[in-house]
Scaffold this active site. Structure first.
Site, PDB file in Angstrom:
ATOM      1  N   HIS A  28       2.741   5.578 -15.121  1.00  0.00           N
ATOM      2  CA  HIS A  28       1.364   5.389 -14.671  1.00  0.00           C
ATOM      3  C   HIS A  28       0.782   6.758 -14.354  1.00  0.00           C
ATOM      4  O   HIS A  28      -0.341   7.056 -14.759  1.00  0.00           O
ATOM      5  CB  HIS A  28       1.336   4.461 -13.463  1.00  0.00           C
ATOM      6  CG  HIS A  28      -0.024   4.022 -13.067  1.00  0.00           C
ATOM      7  ND1 HIS A  28      -0.855   3.310 -13.908  1.00  0.00           N
ATOM      8  CD2 HIS A  28      -0.732   4.210 -11.921  1.00  0.00           C
ATOM      9  CE1 HIS A  28      -2.010   3.073 -13.306  1.00  0.00           C
ATOM     10  NE2 HIS A  28      -1.956   3.605 -12.095  1.00  0.00           N
ATOM     11  N   CYS A  60      -5.797  -1.518 -12.785  1.00  0.00           N
ATOM     12  CA  CYS A  60      -5.305  -0.455 -13.664  1.00  0.00           C
ATOM     13  C   CYS A  60      -4.000  -0.793 -14.386  1.00  0.00           C
ATOM     14  O   CYS A  60      -3.498   0.027 -15.149  1.00  0.00           O
ATOM     15  CB  CYS A  60      -5.164   0.831 -12.862  1.00  0.00           C
ATOM     16  SG  CYS A  60      -6.729   1.325 -12.093  1.00  0.00           S
ATOM     17  N   HIS A  96      -7.929   8.880 -16.055  1.00  0.00           N
ATOM     18  CA  HIS A  96      -7.535   7.519 -15.709  1.00  0.00           C
ATOM     19  C   HIS A  96      -8.561   6.558 -16.291  1.00  0.00           C
ATOM     20  O   HIS A  96      -9.673   6.443 -15.797  1.00  0.00           O
ATOM     21  CB  HIS A  96      -7.459   7.357 -14.193  1.00  0.00           C
ATOM     22  CG  HIS A  96      -6.734   6.130 -13.753  1.00  0.00           C
ATOM     23  ND1 HIS A  96      -6.648   4.978 -14.539  1.00  0.00           N
ATOM     24  CD2 HIS A  96      -6.037   5.844 -12.624  1.00  0.00           C
ATOM     25  CE1 HIS A  96      -5.946   4.073 -13.907  1.00  0.00           C
ATOM     26  NE2 HIS A  96      -5.560   4.558 -12.745  1.00  0.00           N
TER      27      HIS A  96
END
Length: 420
Positions: free
Chosen positions: A301, A170, A336
């Protein structure tokens, strides 16, 4: 804002390609960011029967044939379609003709978490139903994650390129941008197409579901009542080139890449390490040549899980202390998007710098006291942004941070034959 180093070329962003649940293309993406639009809807791209929570952030209204003309779309997996379309879009947004790039040395770097796991899901389902001997050969040919980068080269007919796929989960989009920054600033290549791409898949949704981190309805980063993530999908591709190149051809400059930082602490398979997160931000700031006090905004994030948000916010406060800037999470809108997350975050940062606003963290009611940040709840605000930090954190402790700065043409001397 600049970070000039002897022997290094300054690197700027001149083109953005966006495939996301809140917009396709830089213009639509900008409008959605400013409006605080949510891309969340019930998942339809795979079977969610038996799951109590079924929301995600799917890309809708995407017509790959609009952007992919040379490569048969049926030969590309879902993530590769996103990547190739975003690359074509970015090159077009930069005012470049692929034919002009054909004889120039370049780099294509695309980050990913899942590669073509959407296709792998289909193969596994077929194997279980009909046996391995009956798996669809066309789907088999689509599963290589290398296609996320090499298919871009194929579509744009770029032969003098390196085309790696970077699988650092990620944070992979920021890894890819950092790789491109080094290649362009050193003169190794003349341009770079960098970013990330991932498609929603049953495998990843199920994995996060089993971890107990899928939110029932929406994502609420930094909120005291947050309940987890929502999986998303999409792609973000950025055109990186030297400042000299951009000025010589009169390109629009969104922002300058000032520097980046990487580390891998290998602390835990899924849990973040606060000291390591603070360290990677410090590395990025030093690499960019800026102080914490100069940073106007952090795109965090910000996954919306208890552990990530508290750990990341604590690391930010450790580095920035009383100078902690506004800190937002785009995942409240985008979900996400895995390997695309920090690439789309970098694009959002560049657009925020260009258009003078801070996107909001939506779905926000009350900030968790353990986070202790200004997350710009629910509504965008106007702001003159000079330096913006984009965080990317990943499982296994793979962390990457990119620092962008506002390019001020009035402060630069003119190049021969070019207006500064």
């Amino acid at each position: 804002m600049s970070s000039v180093r002897p022997g290094k070329r300054r690197v700027v962003l001149t083109g953005f390609g966006v495939i996301s649940s809140i917009g396709i293309g830089a213009e639509e993406f900008t409008a959605s960011l400013r409006a605080g639009r949510s891309g969340v809807s019930p998942i339809s791209v795979f079977d969610v029967e038996g799951f109590a929570h079924v929301n995600g952030a799917e890309v809708k209204g995407f017509e790959p044939e609009q952007w992919i003309s040379r490569t048969p779309v049926r030969e590309l997996g879902r993530a590769s379609r996103f990547a190739v379309a975003a690359a074509r879009m970015a090159v077009q947004d930069a005012g470049l003709d692929p034919r002009e790039l054909a004889d120039r040395r370049g780099l294509i770097s695309v980050g990913t978490t899942d590669g073509e796991s959407f296709e792998l899901d289909q193969l596994v389902a077929g194997e279980l139903a009909d046996g391995p001997e009956n798996m669809d050969p066309e789907i088999v040919r689509r599963v290589s994650p290398a296609r996320l980068s090499t298919a871009i080269a194929q579509e744009l007919e770029l032969s003098d390129v390196e085309a790696p796929t970077i699988a650092t989960a990620c944070s992979a989009g920021n890894y890819a941008i950092g790789y491109g920054y080094d290649a362009v600033s050193s003169g190794e290549v003349e341009y770079a197409l960098c970013g990330g791409a991932d498609a929603m898949c049953r495998k990843t949704f199920t994995g996060f579901y089993r971890l107990g981190t899928i939110a029932p309805e929406f994502c609420q980063p930094f909120d005291v009542d947050r309940k987890g993530i929502l999986t998303g999908e999409g792609a973000g591709v950025l055109v990186l080139e030297s400042l000299e190149s951009a000025l010589e051809r009169g390109a629009t400059i969104y922002a300058e890449v000032l520097g980046y930082g990487l580390n891998c602490d290998a602390y835990h398979q899924v849990a973040p390490n606060g000291d390591s997160v603070a360290q990677v931000m410090d590395i990025a700031l030093k690499n960019a040549g800026v102080s914490p006090a100069q940073v106007d905004l952090i795109s965090a994030h910000g996954t919306g899980t208890k552990a990530n948000d508290i750990t990341e916010a604590g690391a930010i406060r450790k580095v920035f202390q009383e100078d902690t800037p506004r800190t937002i999470s785009l995942k409240s809108m985008l979900g996400h998007t895995m390997g695309a997350a920090s690439a789309l975050g970098a694009i959002a940062c560049g657009l925020a710098i260009t258009h003078g606003f801070i996107p909001p963290t939506i779905n926000h009611n009350k900030t968790d006291p353990e986070c202790e940040i200004d997350c710009v709840p629910n509504h965008a605000v106007d702001a003159d942004l000079r330096v913006v930090q984009n965080n990317g954190l990943a499982f296994g402790g793979n962390n990457a941070v990119v620092i962008l700065g506002k390019y001020d043409a009035a402060a630069e001397p003119a190049l021969d034959g070019a207006a500064a």
